[in-house]
Design an enzyme around this catalytic site. Structure first.
Site, PDB file in Angstrom:
ATOM      1  N   SER A 152      17.625  62.392  46.174  1.00  0.00           N
ATOM      2  CA  SER A 152      16.531  61.532  46.672  1.00  0.00           C
ATOM      3  C   SER A 152      15.405  62.412  47.196  1.00  0.00           C
ATOM      4  O   SER A 152      15.646  63.515  47.703  1.00  0.00           O
ATOM      5  CB  SER A 152      17.033  60.651  47.809  1.00  0.00           C
ATOM      6  N   TYR A 166      21.740  59.954  55.619  1.00  0.00           N
ATOM      7  CA  TYR A 166      21.285  59.803  54.228  1.00  0.00           C
ATOM      8  C   TYR A 166      20.446  60.999  53.791  1.00  0.00           C
ATOM      9  O   TYR A 166      20.698  61.595  52.737  1.00  0.00           O
ATOM     10  CB  TYR A 166      20.483  58.513  54.084  1.00  0.00           C
TER      11      TYR A 166
HETATM   12  N1  LIG Z   1      16.224  52.829  44.970  1.00  0.00           N
HETATM   13  C1  LIG Z   1      15.584  53.855  45.443  1.00  0.00           C
HETATM   14  O1  LIG Z   1      14.405  53.741  45.810  1.00  0.00           O
HETATM   15  C2  LIG Z   1      16.253  55.197  45.539  1.00  0.00           C
HETATM   16  C3  LIG Z   1      15.459  56.310  45.932  1.00  0.00           C
HETATM   17  C4  LIG Z   1      16.053  57.558  45.997  1.00  0.00           C
HETATM   18  C5  LIG Z   1      17.388  57.707  45.644  1.00  0.00           C
HETATM   19  N2  LIG Z   1      18.139  56.633  45.289  1.00  0.00           N
HETATM   20  C6  LIG Z   1      19.546  56.871  44.942  1.00  0.00           C
HETATM   21  O2  LIG Z   1      19.838  56.254  43.702  1.00  0.00           O
HETATM   22  C7  LIG Z   1      21.213  55.894  43.662  1.00  0.00           C
HETATM   23  C8  LIG Z   1      21.332  54.412  43.293  1.00  0.00           C
HETATM   24  O3  LIG Z   1      20.710  53.656  44.310  1.00  0.00           O
HETATM   25  P1  LIG Z   1      20.146  52.183  44.114  1.00  0.00           P
HETATM   26  O4  LIG Z   1      18.860  52.123  44.824  1.00  0.00           O
HETATM   27  O5  LIG Z   1      20.244  51.787  42.693  1.00  0.00           O
HETATM   28  O6  LIG Z   1      21.230  51.395  45.020  1.00  0.00           O
HETATM   29  P2  LIG Z   1      21.993  50.029  44.848  1.00  0.00           P
HETATM   30  O7  LIG Z   1      21.148  49.016  44.149  1.00  0.00           O
HETATM   31  O8  LIG Z   1      22.522  49.710  46.191  1.00  0.00           O
HETATM   32  O9  LIG Z   1      23.211  50.392  43.868  1.00  0.00           O
HETATM   33  C9  LIG Z   1      24.276  51.186  44.299  1.00  0.00           C
HETATM   34  C10 LIG Z   1      25.375  51.167  43.265  1.00  0.00           C
HETATM   35  O10 LIG Z   1      26.468  51.961  43.732  1.00  0.00           O
HETATM   36  C11 LIG Z   1      27.673  51.168  43.777  1.00  0.00           C
HETATM   37  N3  LIG Z   1      28.505  51.618  44.906  1.00  0.00           N
HETATM   38  C12 LIG Z   1      28.207  51.547  46.224  1.00  0.00           C
HETATM   39  N4  LIG Z   1      29.242  52.022  46.951  1.00  0.00           N
HETATM   40  C13 LIG Z   1      30.197  52.425  46.057  1.00  0.00           C
HETATM   41  C14 LIG Z   1      31.492  52.993  46.187  1.00  0.00           C
HETATM   42  N5  LIG Z   1      32.026  53.264  47.389  1.00  0.00           N
HETATM   43  N6  LIG Z   1      32.193  53.276  45.063  1.00  0.00           N
HETATM   44  C15 LIG Z   1      31.657  52.997  43.834  1.00  0.00           C
HETATM   45  N7  LIG Z   1      30.450  52.460  43.655  1.00  0.00           N
HETATM   46  C16 LIG Z   1      29.727  52.165  44.749  1.00  0.00           C
HETATM   47  C17 LIG Z   1      27.138  49.733  43.960  1.00  0.00           C
HETATM   48  O11 LIG Z   1      28.073  48.734  43.577  1.00  0.00           O
HETATM   49  P3  LIG Z   1      29.139  48.068  44.644  1.00  0.00           P
HETATM   50  O12 LIG Z   1      28.341  47.679  45.855  1.00  0.00           O
HETATM   51  O13 LIG Z   1      29.732  46.918  43.910  1.00  0.00           O
HETATM   52  O14 LIG Z   1      30.138  49.134  44.911  1.00  0.00           O
HETATM   53  C18 LIG Z   1      25.944  49.767  43.020  1.00  0.00           C
HETATM   54  O15 LIG Z   1      26.369  49.668  41.675  1.00  0.00           O
HETATM   55  C19 LIG Z   1      21.781  56.228  45.042  1.00  0.00           C
HETATM   56  O16 LIG Z   1      22.422  57.488  45.007  1.00  0.00           O
HETATM   57  C20 LIG Z   1      20.537  56.288  45.919  1.00  0.00           C
HETATM   58  O17 LIG Z   1      20.716  57.085  47.046  1.00  0.00           O
HETATM   59  C21 LIG Z   1      17.601  55.378  45.231  1.00  0.00           C
END
Ligand SMILES: NC(=O)c1ccc[n+]([C@@H]2O[C@H](COP(=O)([O-])OP(=O)(O)OC[C@H]3O[C@@H](n4cnc5c(N)ncnc54)[C@H](OP(=O)(O)O)[C@@H]3O)[C@@H](O)[C@H]2O)c1
Length: 265
Positions: A152, A166
């Site tokens: 991130s 985080y």
């Molecule tokens: N969106 C942004 O702006 C942003 C920016 C920088 C970095 N990121 C990074 O991108 C990645 C994805 O984030 P996102 O924004 O797409 O988040 P999200 O919509 O919350 O999706 C997270 C995914 O991870 C799964 N997950 C969560 N806990 C888990 C566990 N213990 N075991 C297995 N799967 C698990 C969730 O499904 P379940 O809840 O069903 O487990 C979901 O499929 C993360 O690493 C985040 O830090 C996101």
């Protein structure tokens, strides 16, 4: 040099953790649309199974759900048992599943620390460790296997919100990427990281009531990230075109990190 072979990922097999929604779903869609068979994982089985069905039908390509909790070694072992029964080799592992936690400095809890570190850092290390043999099976000097860790920009910049664990976890992801890259490059497994900026998702959405307009206004590119932005970068890293890129953390943030001006006063 033909673009279709330079960027091809056709016929490969990938694992995308957290593939049920958000950035993981975007990456999965990009793979499926370009001929990759994709295993996706998440904890909530019904949503995961439904998403795999929807994406398989949309892209006419196999998307296989494996429900599991990757934040513990037991969960990783369960996942590995299932995947090893289904495949004798994996080309791409995308360590995308992640969690965030915001709390004030004064009250920040151990739970908010451990939950984030266990999933964002520990699980990336141990899943890659456990998947190394499957990744090695399909890797060669000419056509290496790939690991992509999703970090991130909060691990590069000081975050706006009080997300202590985080931002520390994401810095750890970026450095762990280099350390694992130096070990695994000798086995023709290339490890890189992507540091996303704002992408619409269940992680970012609640912080802005799912209204991204202010974030868009502040972004140098005047928008949030799209599926094409993140999928395109992942496909580059996994294709022949990315085969000489090792240990990098590449931002996908519209320019936030690299074009931010600093107040020298
Ligand atoms: N969106 C942004 O702006 C942003 C920016 C920088 C970095 N990121 C990074 O991108 C990645 C994805 O984030 P996102 O924004 O797409 O988040 P999200 O919509 O919350 O999706 C997270 C995914 O991870 C799964 N997950 C969560 N806990 C888990 C566990 N213990 N075991 C297995 N799967 C698990 C969730 O499904 P379940 O809840 O069903 O487990 C979901 O499929 C993360 O690493 C985040 O830090 C996101």
């Amino acid at each position: 040099m033909d673009i279709n072979s330079l960027f091809s990922v056709d016929g490969k097999v990938a694992v995308v953790t957290g593939g049920s929604r958000g950035i993981g779903e975007m990456i999965t869609a990009g793979f499926l649309a370009n001929g990759v068979k994709v295993y996706i994982s998440a904890r909530k089985a019904p949503a995961l199974i439904e998403k795999a069905k929807e994406l398989s039908e949309k892209y006419d390509q196999e998307c296989i759900p494996i429900p599991c909790d990757l934040s513990s070694i037991d969960g990783i072992k369960d996942f590995m048992k299932i995947i090893s029964e289904k495949e004798d080799g994996i080309d791409f592992l995308v360590n995308n599943a992640g969690a965030a936690w915001g709390e004030s400095f004064e009250t920040f809890s151990e739970q908010g620390w451990d939950k984030v570190m266990d999933l964002n850092v520990k699980s990336i290390f141990f899943l890659t460790q456990q998947m190394r043999d499957l990744l090695s099976k399909r890797s060669s000097l000419e056509d290496p296997s790939r690991v992509i860790n999703i970090g991130s920009i909060d691990g590069l910049n000081v975050p706006a919100l009080e997300t202590y664990s985080y931002s520390a976890s994401k810095s750890a992801v970026h450095h762990l990427t280099r350390v694992m890259a130096s070990k695994l490059v000798k086995e023709n497994i290339l490890v890189n990281a992507i540091a996303p900026g704002p992408y619409p998702s269940n992680m970012l959405g609640p912080a802005v009531n799912y209204d991204y307009s202010e974030i868009e206004k502040r972004n140098p590119r005047k928008r949030v990230g799209s599926p094409e932005d993140i999928a395109g970068l992942v496909i580059f890293l996994c294709s022949r075109a990315g085969a000489y890129t090792v240990g990098e953390t590449i931002t996908s943030d519209g320019g936030i990190v690299k074009t931010a001006s600093h107040n020298l006063g």
